[in-house]
Scaffold this motif. Structure first.
Motif, PDB file in Angstrom:
ATOM      1  N   ILE B  99       0.859  -1.183   0.000  1.00 10.29           N
ATOM      2  CA  ILE B  99       0.000   0.000   0.000  1.00 10.29           C
ATOM      3  C   ILE B  99       0.899   1.239   0.000  1.00 10.29           C
ATOM      4  O   ILE B  99       1.877   1.310   0.742  1.00 10.29           O
ATOM      5  CB  ILE B  99      -0.913   0.035   1.228  1.00 10.29           C
ATOM      6  CG1 ILE B  99      -1.867  -1.172   1.216  1.00 10.29           C
ATOM      7  CG2 ILE B  99      -1.702   1.337   1.264  1.00 10.29           C
ATOM      8  CD1 ILE B  99      -2.760  -1.232   2.420  1.00 10.29           C
ATOM      9  N   SER B 100       0.567   2.173  -0.836  1.00  7.61           N
ATOM     10  CA  SER B 100       1.336   3.433  -0.848  1.00  7.61           C
ATOM     11  C   SER B 100       0.354   4.603  -0.913  1.00  7.61           C
ATOM     12  O   SER B 100      -0.858   4.385  -1.006  1.00  7.61           O
ATOM     13  CB  SER B 100       2.263   3.445  -2.079  1.00  7.61           C
ATOM     14  OG  SER B 100       1.468   3.238  -3.233  1.00  7.61           O
ATOM     15  N   GLY B 101       0.881   5.795  -0.847  1.00  6.26           N
ATOM     16  CA  GLY B 101       0.032   6.971  -0.917  1.00  6.26           C
ATOM     17  C   GLY B 101      -0.462   7.378   0.449  1.00  6.26           C
ATOM     18  O   GLY B 101      -0.039   6.823   1.474  1.00  6.26           O
ATOM     19  N   VAL B 255       1.890  -5.085   7.820  1.00  6.45           N
ATOM     20  CA  VAL B 255       1.237  -3.902   8.388  1.00  6.45           C
ATOM     21  C   VAL B 255       2.266  -2.794   8.582  1.00  6.45           C
ATOM     22  O   VAL B 255       2.077  -1.654   8.170  1.00  6.45           O
ATOM     23  CB  VAL B 255       0.551  -4.244   9.728  1.00  6.45           C
ATOM     24  CG1 VAL B 255      -0.007  -2.992  10.375  1.00  6.45           C
ATOM     25  CG2 VAL B 255      -0.544  -5.257   9.499  1.00  6.45           C
ATOM     26  N   GLU B 256       3.423  -3.181   9.155  1.00  8.69           N
ATOM     27  CA  GLU B 256       4.455  -2.173   9.380  1.00  8.69           C
ATOM     28  C   GLU B 256       4.920  -1.595   8.040  1.00  8.69           C
ATOM     29  O   GLU B 256       5.169  -0.402   7.900  1.00  8.69           O
ATOM     30  CB  GLU B 256       5.630  -2.789  10.143  1.00  8.69           C
ATOM     31  CG  GLU B 256       5.341  -2.886  11.636  1.00  8.69           C
ATOM     32  CD  GLU B 256       6.406  -3.650  12.404  1.00  8.69           C
ATOM     33  OE1 GLU B 256       6.644  -3.312  13.570  1.00  8.69           O
ATOM     34  OE2 GLU B 256       7.008  -4.582  11.818  1.00  8.69           O
ATOM     35  N   PRO B 271      -1.074  -2.477  17.266  1.00  6.57           N
ATOM     36  CA  PRO B 271      -0.874  -1.056  16.911  1.00  6.57           C
ATOM     37  C   PRO B 271      -1.793  -0.155  17.717  1.00  6.57           C
ATOM     38  O   PRO B 271      -2.893  -0.546  18.105  1.00  6.57           O
ATOM     39  CB  PRO B 271      -1.218  -1.022  15.421  1.00  6.57           C
ATOM     40  CG  PRO B 271      -2.027  -2.246  15.159  1.00  6.57           C
ATOM     41  CD  PRO B 271      -1.547  -3.266  16.127  1.00  6.57           C
ATOM     42  N   GLU B 272      -1.293   1.042  17.993  1.00  5.38           N
ATOM     43  CA  GLU B 272      -2.112   2.017  18.724  1.00  5.38           C
ATOM     44  C   GLU B 272      -3.103   2.656  17.756  1.00  5.38           C
ATOM     45  O   GLU B 272      -2.747   3.017  16.637  1.00  5.38           O
ATOM     46  CB  GLU B 272      -1.220   3.079  19.355  1.00  5.38           C
ATOM     47  CG  GLU B 272      -0.510   2.560  20.608  1.00  5.38           C
ATOM     48  CD  GLU B 272       0.619   3.461  21.052  1.00  5.38           C
ATOM     49  OE1 GLU B 272       0.869   4.471  20.351  1.00  5.38           O
ATOM     50  OE2 GLU B 272       1.246   3.149  22.067  1.00  5.38           O
ATOM     51  N   LEU B 273      -4.330   2.798  18.236  1.00  4.56           N
ATOM     52  CA  LEU B 273      -5.382   3.329  17.351  1.00  4.56           C
ATOM     53  C   LEU B 273      -6.108   4.464  18.044  1.00  4.56           C
ATOM     54  O   LEU B 273      -6.141   4.558  19.270  1.00  4.56           O
ATOM     55  CB  LEU B 273      -6.388   2.235  17.012  1.00  4.56           C
ATOM     56  CG  LEU B 273      -5.832   0.976  16.347  1.00  4.56           C
ATOM     57  CD1 LEU B 273      -6.928  -0.040  16.180  1.00  4.56           C
ATOM     58  CD2 LEU B 273      -5.193   1.323  15.027  1.00  4.56           C
ATOM     59  N   VAL B 281      -1.246   6.203  10.619  1.00  2.00           N
ATOM     60  CA  VAL B 281      -1.293   6.655   9.234  1.00  2.00           C
ATOM     61  C   VAL B 281      -2.704   7.165   8.939  1.00  2.00           C
ATOM     62  O   VAL B 281      -3.653   6.381   8.960  1.00  2.00           O
ATOM     63  CB  VAL B 281      -0.964   5.513   8.259  1.00  2.00           C
ATOM     64  CG1 VAL B 281      -1.038   6.005   6.828  1.00  2.00           C
ATOM     65  CG2 VAL B 281       0.395   4.922   8.574  1.00  2.00           C
ATOM     66  N   PRO B 282      -2.868   8.457   8.745  1.00  2.46           N
ATOM     67  CA  PRO B 282      -4.227   8.973   8.534  1.00  2.46           C
ATOM     68  C   PRO B 282      -4.909   8.282   7.358  1.00  2.46           C
ATOM     69  O   PRO B 282      -4.251   7.944   6.374  1.00  2.46           O
ATOM     70  CB  PRO B 282      -4.007  10.458   8.201  1.00  2.46           C
ATOM     71  CG  PRO B 282      -2.621  10.770   8.685  1.00  2.46           C
ATOM     72  CD  PRO B 282      -1.844   9.511   8.615  1.00  2.46           C
ATOM     73  N   GLY B 283      -6.186   7.999   7.538  1.00  4.96           N
ATOM     74  CA  GLY B 283      -6.947   7.393   6.452  1.00  4.96           C
ATOM     75  C   GLY B 283      -6.806   5.877   6.420  1.00  4.96           C
ATOM     76  O   GLY B 283      -7.512   5.210   5.669  1.00  4.96           O
ATOM     77  N   LEU B 284      -5.931   5.355   7.259  1.00  4.49           N
ATOM     78  CA  LEU B 284      -5.737   3.910   7.284  1.00  4.49           C
ATOM     79  C   LEU B 284      -6.310   3.376   8.587  1.00  4.49           C
ATOM     80  O   LEU B 284      -5.842   3.736   9.665  1.00  4.49           O
ATOM     81  CB  LEU B 284      -4.236   3.597   7.166  1.00  4.49           C
ATOM     82  CG  LEU B 284      -3.879   2.339   6.384  1.00  4.49           C
ATOM     83  CD1 LEU B 284      -2.414   2.297   6.070  1.00  4.49           C
ATOM     84  CD2 LEU B 284      -4.362   1.108   7.070  1.00  4.49           C
TER      85      LEU B 284
END
Lengths: 590, 800, 277
Positions: B99-101, B255-256, B271-273, B281-284
């Motif tokens: 995943i990128s962007g 994931v990392e 992961p902290e949410l 990561v915003p939007g993820l």
């Protein structure tokens, strides 16, 4: 030649096959366990050198070394040609000749078709390591055990019982299943019915009932007068009355327990009669050689009135047998003997006292049986054939008178040789006067003769000798009378004594001191001490153990019969009923 | 042209499905990416007819899809029907490889090479990770499977096992019992596998129980078998089934790789949410197991919620009513948010939590409001929950003799953490001193929290150390006085068998055993002999410090040990300062001296301890021993066990080692830190106040515990049908006898319709049986004995 | 650490049993039967008989109790201890009940069965006390299954070792591995030996052959003989293990079935006694 050998391993259940190829080049193809064999067959069933394939002009040849097991297409062989497609069976292996690929002269597929298999599985199959695996079955044998036993010893007997009651007796012991139930030997006396359980055991699960016993033992009586409410109201007596036969009479223990034979059984009540039955006159009795009261014989207190009285042997003042007879034992038992019909003879006890055949006691003494042989009642020497009748005083006097009347009339009156006349002797020195009336009055003569003879025989020589006699006007035809005698038959009516059981080891005088007895009023019974010197209670060690029933009866003759508790006691054939105090038997008399 | 959606949902597990369903209903453009050719693979791979749990029951379901407890087949069927009905846009066989962007414009690379754009990405990939496939044509044939639930399901099949790792070998061996197994090994030998497995597999191959094809590459899967390439060339292995155990790639790496960070390296950390499941990561967004919500219901709710959040709608979380319920008994009825705020500001330990974590934390927890004098828990209880004080005060009675000796804990403090560490009984009685507000948290959720929130871990450690010193070494001394000692403390870990210190060394410190247990051994007659055993909560090494002599004995870790290392100097200083400390320590010192002397008198006792330690009694809290001098091998213990537990015995008398006449049968030891508890999806493994580790009915039969137990005392077994009464067997032999292997008519059979599924069974110490463990009660000769090891060791060193 | 079943609870049940015995004996000695010798028919006879019957039933109940695992109350160990001592007490009680009157009847049958059952139990007790330790020492930490596994492994090794040797040897080894058996019939199991053990024979035979074996094979022989020796040793241990187990079990095959036979005869005895009362 170039050889391609392919070892196949096939998974069981026709699974996949894996192949391992091996290439050799050699002139011959050896099969065997030998490591230098071209085809190395690692299996103990293969010989070191098992078989070989040669290349021959004719083609390939298989040859067997020694006596090995080789088959070509299933046919056992020693040597034969083979070609592609043939299957050579060597031991457990199948060797298939296949089309050799390029550059090979011969291609062989080797497969182990009969592997030895899993050793562990086989070992387990061969071994049996648990008893259960061997087929021991606890459940099965438990069933066999319980069912077997129940059938043999419960079902069969009951089945037998249910149909054997009808045709009871004719079963023989062998076929009788309920013999397994027999708890012990039957007493000898009942042995004859021992194969008929139901004679006694009439109802299952019900104890043997008295009816069963009484059907044979009808006359058995109680221990006390059960018709008397004042007795049956006492608890112990009530129980005694109600108890069944088998409380005291137990079977299936052989003979030893057929009858209760424990002194305690009696003593418990009799040791203390005041407590047991205050109004009773019965003396306390305990263990025989310790607390048994002195014997109290039943004695004739007055012969004339035939009255009896019980006097204890330890009471000398009253201890008299007034039988009305005169009999000095000492005279008769003189050592030097007494005068008898045939001269002197010495008498023993048994000259007169004869044991009744088969009985415990003696024949009663009687004039005719025992005395008359010596004491004949001859009253006139001229006529020894004439004797006086015994026991009939009046008849005897009449007989005398009648005898002399008759004699006088026959002229005996003038007979000078008359010894009877001699009896009238003239005084010494005088001449015998012949009186006138002697010639004139025979009646008076006869009377006087009779008078004289009667006086003589009644008064002295005969009756008076043994009996109490009395004379006087009107006492009898010739003024004589004999007091009637009373002879005691049973001195100890409550006790039983078996002389026959003692005579072997004892002499009469060991117990009865007769030799010195001058008077017939002496009581010659031995004191209890004499018995106790040999007999003791049941637990005694150095004497003869004797319980109460050795001498006493439990079932008393004068009480009601078993099963007839409320009937008044009644006389019973074979057994005279005893008056409460004594047993009485009278001598003959008129 | 490249496909573009608003929301891309990765993974079609319950969370993903639910999210997609919601998106579909809301009319949001979306795609559901699934790497398999079917939805929710994890459940799909459950064993046939397995029950799918719907815990927690109280939690209301909030999703477009329905879900209730039922068997695997039904659950899947309904979902498939429903997503079809909702016109969810699913894409099968498309694994996301990268995943990128950033927010608004993500690009997802798929395994088939294509890419797609999405404004938002929702991770619902769970923790299973991606199981490696054969990667050859035909890899998806239905008779090719990538896991094995129950080897006994199959019989008389030819099965090819691909992969010679531990998993593969274990499967293969298990299958050979009833099948014809071929194992494919890429290499020429078995490498990198457990020694046990290695010997097992090699003997199996020698014995021809299974076939192994070495250096084999799979080429392809045909209709009737698998084609393998070997040095000898390609061969085809005919088979009825292929089981590929090629391992899985854990999701974390992936994931990392997407830029998401984890709080700490601990593998179990998550992961902290944010409160709205948004990652760093915003939007993820992350939902489901990966977000720390292993339960299907929670996951589905999140799926629903996350879509709402993305659309900017606020909504109360589904657990709102639950929390309300929990908080009901808090005085002055506050709203949920108020209570949450109150907790966060009054309990510093929990200050660092996101609201999400806090809610989660509280869902597992219970709220107590004890009045003054109420007892919270009692010394020697086996409860291991954790308490935090929101308000009020509690007193800890540190001295069993003297009730007046207490430590008071006030608002914001916490207690009960020792249970988390040592897994032993409570060390003190705690009671509220005035009206108090407590939060009780079960051990596993607390541990989860510690591993996922760094701050919590730190605070815990610090306080815990102080507490332990207070409890075990210096009772009744206020923490401040201990500071300089505490400062020197280091937490040290030792593997089983490794040495803490050796006899004869100079002693400069003492160890407080915080977890596990150690053996004390000395040179006796030239060889090292164990003389005693020291359990967690005790300290070793004080002798050298007192006498300033070299170490008088060697200390070894009996199991893996966690110990606090206390520096000598400050410790001696403390003793000098404090009378009571010195006295207690010296009393202990004399005790040890005595022990040492005794030990030389009876070395054989040491032998037994040694032996038992080797059998793993070091970590046991209660163990079954058999004195073979008395045991008549009647197996009544086994029968008793079987009869009291649905016909399957939890113990095997004959198996297990023997020393002299002491026999250790394979049966549960109720470990301090039960290995079986480690990952139990439905949390069915529990420990009750008396210490028994038992399995609740919520067991789903996954078999994790069976695998995790190092002593092999957990089996999977199905409940057999009711058998005839005892008398029927005794008298007529009807049905199986006590403890007899049940099969056929009376046997359990999970295939059989109505037959109950296999579940894990283990010794529960007959906690529900009158009069205690049936095995001991049923032993006719008193050979069987259940003991707490420490006591038993005492018995032993006192000469049996 | 543990105590034997005999001294269990400091002889508690021995004491019980002694009390029962003492009471029976005293009563018997001081009992005045109405007349004659004592027997089952007196009140004491009925009392002792009743006591005996109750004891027998109770003793047999042990078989059920030890299998009622859920049951509360005293643990099985108590039951067994009591079972042993009261069972022994039964000898006295039963004998006194007979009043020493015996005969060829169901009553005496019951008595005899009772005695045999008790005696078999005594043997069992002996086995239980003696055998376990022997068994453990003999096993040296191996189970029978493990032994058998090792034995069959040795078979394979033997065969492999033999391959390099002569055909005859291979035959012998093969028969040895195919005919060796452990246990067998009851006698065989109890004896713990196999007079014609295939392995032993093989061992002897091969030793004999080894004497005049070619030099180059000597090594192979040694290896083979070594294996066979180990196998023989294992076999004897395995057989001894079987022996011990069978000793622990065998008596029950007498004890239990006879107990039931006893129960049967007891019922018959009681019915008979009151049927013909």
């Amino acid at each position: 030649m170039e050889i391609l050998i392919t070892y196949l391993t096939r998974r069981q259940k026709g699974g996949s096959v894996s192949r391992k190829n091996e290439e050799r080049s050699s002139e011959t193809v050896h099969f065997g366990r030998s490591t230098n064999a071209e085809v190395y067959l690692a299996d103990p069933r293969i010989r070191f050198e098992h078989a070989v394939i040669h290349q021959r002009p004719g083609g390939l040849f298989v040859e067997v070394e020694k006596l090995s097991d080789v088959r070509v297409n299933g046919q056992p062989t020693r040597s034969r040609p083979v070609s592609v497609g043939d299957v050579i069976g060597i031991g457990p292996f199948d060797i298939t000749l296949t089309e050799p690929p390029e550059g090979k002269d011969i291609a062989i597929e080797v497969e182990l078709v009969r592997p030895l298999g899993d050793d562990y599985a086989q070992l387990v199959a061969r071994s049996t390591v648990r008893l259960a695996d061997y087929g021991l079955r606890r459940r099965l044998w438990s069933w066999v055990g319980i069912v077997g036993v129940l059938v043999m010893f419960l079902v069969m007997p009951i089945v037998f019982y249910s149909q054997h009651t009808e045709e009871a007796a004719n079963k023989t012991v062998g076929t009788r299943f309920d013999t397994a139930w027999d708890s012990g030997p039957i007493s000898a006396s009942h042995q004859f019915i021992s194969d008929q359980c139901n004679l006694c055991h009439q109802k299952p699960f019900v104890q043997v009932m008295d009816g069963a016993c009484l059907s044979c033992h009808a006359p058995v009586t109680h221990h006390f007068d059960t018709s008397k409410p004042e007795l049956t109201s006492v608890p112990n007596f009530k129980k005694m009355a109600d108890d069944t036969c088998n409380t005291c009479h137990r079977e299936h223990n052989g003979d030893k327990e057929l009858t209760i034979n424990k002194e305690s059984f009696c003593i418990d009540c009799h040791r203390d009669m005041e407590k047991t039955l205050p109004q009773s006159k019965i003396k306390n009795a305990d263990v025989f050689d310790q607390k048994h009261p002195e014997f109290r014989p039943n004695l004739v207190s007055d012969a004339a009135s035939k009255t009896f009285k019980r006097v204890a042997l330890d009471n000398p003042n009253e201890l008299l047998e007034n039988s009305g007879l005169k009999f000095p034992h000492d005279v008769h038992l003189k050592k030097e003997g007494v005068r008898g019909p045939k001269g002197k003879e010495t008498l023993e006890c048994n000259s007169c006292h004869q044991l009744t055949r088969g009985a415990e006691s003696f024949d009663p003494i009687g004039m005719e049986a025992n005395c008359e042989r010596c004491h004949q009642l001859v009253f006139d020497p001229r006529r020894p054939d004439r004797t006086l009748p015994h026991g009939q005083a009046n008849n005897a006097q009449m007989l005398i008178r009648e005898f002399y009347s008759d004699y006088g009339l026959r002229g005996g009156i003038n007979d000078v040789q008359d010894p009877v006349a001699d009896s009238e002797r003239r005084r010494p020195g005088g001449q015998a006067p012949i009186t006138s009336q002697r010639q004139t009055d025979p009646k008076a003569w006869a009377d006087s003769q009779a008078k004289r003879v009667a006086d003589q025989s009644f008064g002295k020589t005969m009756c008076g000798n043994c009996h109490e006699v009395s004379t006087g006007e009107g006492k009898g035809p010739l003024n004589w009378a004999v007091v009637p005698a009373t002879v005691n038959k049973s001195w100890l009516p409550r006790g039983r004594f078996d002389h026959s059981a003692h005579t072997d080891i004892l002499k009469c005088d060991s117990c009865h001191v007769a030799a010195t007895s001058k008077k017939s009023s002496d009581v010659l019974l031995p004191k209890i001490a004499v018995c106790q010197s040999c007999h003791g209670g049941e637990k005694v060690s150095n004497k003869v153990p004797s319980t109460c029933i050795t001498c006493h009866d439990f079932h008393l003759p004068e009480t009601p019969r078993m099963g007839e508790e409320n009937k008044k006691p009644s006389g019973r054939e074979g057994q005279a009923t005893l008056p409460q105090e004594s047993l009485l038997i009278t001598g003959k008399t008129d | 042209m490249q496909e573009r959606v608003k929301i891309a949902i990765v993974g079609s597990g319950p969370a993903g499905l639910s999210a997609a369903g919601r998106a579909a209903v809301a009319g949001v453009s979306h795609v559901l990416l699934e790497q398999r050719d079917h939805v929710s693979d994890t459940i799909y791979k459950y064993q046939k007819g397995k029950l799918v749990m719907a815990t927690p029951d109280v939690l209301p379901l909030r999703s477009e899809l329905t879900f209730q407890i039922g068997i695997r087949e039904d659950v899947l069927a309904t979902w498939e029907k429903q997503i079809a009905g909702l016109k969810v846009n699913v894409r099968f066989n498309s694994e996301v490889t990268g995943i990128s962007g950033e927010k608004g414009d993500f690009t997802l690379k798929l395994s088939d090479g294509t890419t797609l754009n999405a404004e938002y990405v929702v991770f619902a990939i769970g923790l299973q990770g991606n199981i490696r496939l054969l990667g050859v044509p035909g890899q998806d044939r239905e008779w090719v499977q990538y896991q094995l639930n129950d080897p006994d399901e199959y019989s008389d099949e030819t099965i090819v096992v691909v992969g010679a790792g531990d998993a593969g070998i274990e499967n293969a061996l298990a299958l050979t019992r009833q099948n014809n197994v071929v194992i494919l090994n890429r290499g020429g030998e078995f490498a990198r596998i457990k020694q046990g497995n290695l010997t097992a597999i090699t003997t199996a191959i020698e014995k021809n129980q299974l076939e192994c094809i070495y250096s084999a590459e799979t080429v392809q899967v045909d209709d009737d078998g698998i084609v393998v390439k070997t040095p000898q060339g390609e061969t085809k292995v005919k088979c009825d089934r292929i089981i590929a155990r090629l391992g899985a790639s854990p999701p974390r790496k992936f994931v990392e790789s997407c830029g998401i960070t984890f709080p700490n390296p601990d593998p179990s950390s998550l992961p902290e949410l944010s409160g709205q499941y948004e990652s760093n990561v915003p939007g993820l967004y992350i939902i489901g197991a990966l977000a720390g919500y292993p339960l299907i219901k929670q996951a589905m709710n999140q799926g629903y919620e996350v879509i709402e959040y993305i659309q900017g709608n606020q909504l109360k979380p589904a657990d709102e009513p639950l929390l309300e319920q929990k908080f009901a008994n808090i005085p002055g009825n506050k709203s949920v948010s108020e209570v949450l705020a109150l907790i966060q500001e009054s309990v510093p330990l929990l200050a660092g939590l996101t609201t999400l974590q806090l809610r989660e934390f509280l869902l597992d927890s219970n709220v107590h409001v004890p009045r003054g004098g109420d007892v919270v828990f009692v010394r020697n209880d086996y409860t291991n929950s954790f308490y935090s004080i929101v308000d009020g005060e509690v007193n800890i009675q540190i001295d069993p003799e003297d009730e007046t000796k207490i430590i008071a804990l006030g608002k914001g403090a916490f207690f009960g953490e020792m249970g988390l560490l040592s897994g032993r009984r409570r060390t003190a009685t705690v009671m509220a001193s005035k009206p108090t507000l407590l939060i009780e948290t079960p051990r596993r959720s607390m541990i989860k929290l510690i591993n996922s929130v760094e701050s919590v871990k730190r605070v815990m450690d610090e306080v815990a150390v102080g507490r332990q010193i207070q409890t075990y070494i210096a009772p009744g001394i206020p923490l401040p006085d201990l500071q300089d000692l505490i400062r020197t403390v280091k937490v040290e870990k030792f593997d089983q068998g490794s040495v803490l210190f050796r006899e004869g060394e100079a002693g400069d410190c003492l160890y407080l055993i915080q977890r596990g247990s150690v053996t004390v051994s000395r040179e006796v007659g030239g060889k090292e002999t164990v003389i005693s055993y020291v359990a967690a909560g005790n300290y070793v090494g004080e002798m050298a410090l007192i006498s300033n002599a070299p170490r008088s004995a060697t200390i070894r870790a009996a199991v893996s040990v966690e110990a606090l290392r206390l520096d000598g100097i400050p410790f001696q200083a403390l003793m000098a300062r404090n009378e009571t400390v010195r006295r207690t320590i010296e009393a202990r010192y004399r005790g040890r001296m005595l022990e040492n002397i005794e030990s030389t008198e009876q070395p054989e006792a040491g032998g037994i301890i040694q032996f038992l330690i080797e059998q793993g009694l070091g970590e046991a809290t209660d163990v079954l021993l058999i004195d073979e001098a008395l045991c008549v091998r009647c197996d009544n213990c086994e029968k008793a066990c079987a009869e009291t537990h649905q016909g399957t015995s939890r113990l095997n008398r004959e198996a297990g080692p023997t020393y002299q006449t002491i026999h250790v049968p394979t049966s549960c030891r109720h470990c301090e830190h039960p290995h079986c508890m480690v990952d139990c999806p439905p949390d069915a493994l529990r420990r009750n106040a008396n210490g028994e580790v038992y399995i609740t009915d919520s067991c789903i039969g996954c078999g994790n515990c069976e695998r995790n137990c190092p002593y092999g005392v957990i089996h999977m077994a199905a409940k057999p049908p009711k058998k005839p009464g005892l008398l029927q067997w005794l008298l007529f032999g009807r049905g199986p006898g006590p403890g007899q292997a049940v099969s056929g008519k009376w046997g359990p059979d999970s295939q059989k319709t109505g037959g109950s599924p296999k579940k894990a069974v283990k010794c529960d110490m007959c906690k529900d049986v009158l009069g205690g463990p049936a095995c001991v009660r049923a032993c006719p000769t008193g050979a069987a004995l259940r003991v707490e090891p420490s006591e038993f060791f005492k018995m032993v060193s006192q000469g049996l | 650490m543990h105590q034997s079943i005999l001294i269990f609870r400091n002889y508690r049940y021995l004491k019980w049993a002694l009390i029962v015995v003492a009471l029976s004996v005293l009563l018997y000695v001081f009992h005045e039967p109405g007349y004659g010798t004592p027997n089952g028919g007196t009140w004491l006879g009925y009392t002792l008989g009743g006591l005996g019957a109750v004891l027998i039933i109770w003793l047999m109940w042990f078989g059920i109790r030890k299998r009622r695992y859920g049951a509360g109350g005293a643990p099985v160990e108590d039951w067994l201890s009591a079972h042993i001592y009261l069972g022994l007490a039964l000898i006295i009680v039963g004998t006194l009940h007979t009043g020493f009157q015996f005969g060829w009847n169901v009553h005496t049958l019951a008595y005899v069965l009772m005695m045999v059952v008790v005696l078999s139990g005594v043997f069992g007790l002996f086995a239980y006390v003696r055998v376990p330790e022997l068994m453990t020492n003999n096993r040296r930490g191996m189970t029978l299954v493990q032994m058998m596994h090792e034995i069959s492994d040795l078979d394979v090794e033997c065969r492999d070792a033999a391959l390099a040797l002569g055909d005859e040897i291979n035959q012998i080894v093969l028969t040895a591995s195919q005919n060796t058996r452990i246990g067998g019939g009851v006698i065989r199991q109890l004896s713990g030996e196999d007079p014609k053990c295939a392995t032993k024979d093989a061992n002897r035979a091969i030793q004999h052959l080894a004497e005049n074996a070619p030099q180059e094979q000597a090594e192979g022989y040694r290896a083979l003989l070594g294996l066979l020796a180990r196998k023989e040793e294992l076999l004897s241990r395995a057989r001894r293990d079987v022996r011990y187990k069978s000793l622990l079990d065998i008596w029950l095959y007498l004890h239990v079935p006879l107990s039931f036979a006893l129960l049967g005869s007891l019922i018959a005895h009681i019915v008979a006694v009151f049927f013909y009362w």
